[in-house]
Write an enzyme that holds these catalytic residues in place. Sequence first.
Site, PDB file in Angstrom:
ATOM      1  CE1 TYR A   1      -2.277   0.024   6.308  1.00  0.00           C
ATOM      2  CE2 TYR A   1      -0.134  -0.323   7.316  1.00  0.00           C
ATOM      3  CZ  TYR A   1      -0.901  -0.054   6.209  1.00  0.00           C
ATOM      4  OH  TYR A   1      -0.311   0.127   4.992  1.00  0.00           O
TER       5      TYR A   1
ATOM      6  N   GLY B   1      -6.858  10.744   3.450  1.00  0.00           N
ATOM      7  CA  GLY B   1      -7.883   9.709   3.409  1.00  0.00           C
ATOM      8  C   GLY B   1      -7.785   8.742   2.245  1.00  0.00           C
ATOM      9  CB  ILE B   2      -5.584   8.573  -0.735  1.00  0.00           C
ATOM     10  CG1 ILE B   2      -6.017   9.968  -1.181  1.00  0.00           C
ATOM     11  CG2 ILE B   2      -5.392   7.632  -1.927  1.00  0.00           C
ATOM     12  CD1 ILE B   2      -4.940  10.772  -1.859  1.00  0.00           C
TER      13      ILE B   2
ATOM     14  CG  ASN C   1       6.033   2.948   7.988  1.00  0.00           C
ATOM     15  OD1 ASN C   1       5.578   3.978   8.468  1.00  0.00           O
ATOM     16  ND2 ASN C   1       5.881   2.630   6.715  1.00  0.00           N
TER      17      ASN C   1
ATOM     18  CB  ILE D   1      -0.897   0.051   1.245  1.00  0.00           C
ATOM     19  CG1 ILE D   1      -1.707  -1.232   1.375  1.00  0.00           C
ATOM     20  CG2 ILE D   1      -1.807   1.279   1.199  1.00  0.00           C
ATOM     21  CD1 ILE D   1      -2.412  -1.367   2.705  1.00  0.00           C
TER      22      ILE D   1
END
Length: 161
Positions: free
Chosen positions: A132, A96-97, A125, A86
């Site tokens: 998430y 928001g993408i 990260n 991703i």
Amino acid sequence: MDVTIRKIEPADLPHLVDLLREFAQFEYLTEYHEVTEERLFAAMFDSNAVVEGLMAFDKAVPIGYMLYYPSFSSFRGQRGLYLEDIYINEKYRGRGIGERLISKVARIAAERGSERLDLLVLDWNERAMKFYERLGAVRDDSERHLKFTDEAFRRLAESTA
């Protein structure tokens, strides 16, 4: 900003290679960036395709992507999709993408009878992990990612054991 998200098509592969290069740079893994349009085409569109993807565009400019493929959790008996990559271009993050990409792939998974999405995040990260987790992902630090690649893979594949 006029962002659209759609399935990756063969004509998108040059843009995908560029975004993959950006992602490799972001993750400090450029020495492993070997992918070509031909290999992506084989993996995504030939008769033995194994991976699918979504691409995000700001008007006609590719700004991000997601690659995914089927997975299975044996202990829980659950089908799912594994989110391989991703990536959103840095200047588009926080808009928001990423959430739109994950929501779209979750709908795709649900339509196929899947019950889960799985992914790995590099341990440094923290921003991605928080993202998430904010969406409801559960972090499991008890597992370790191992892989057989290059010479180790060839040796196993050629073994007569």
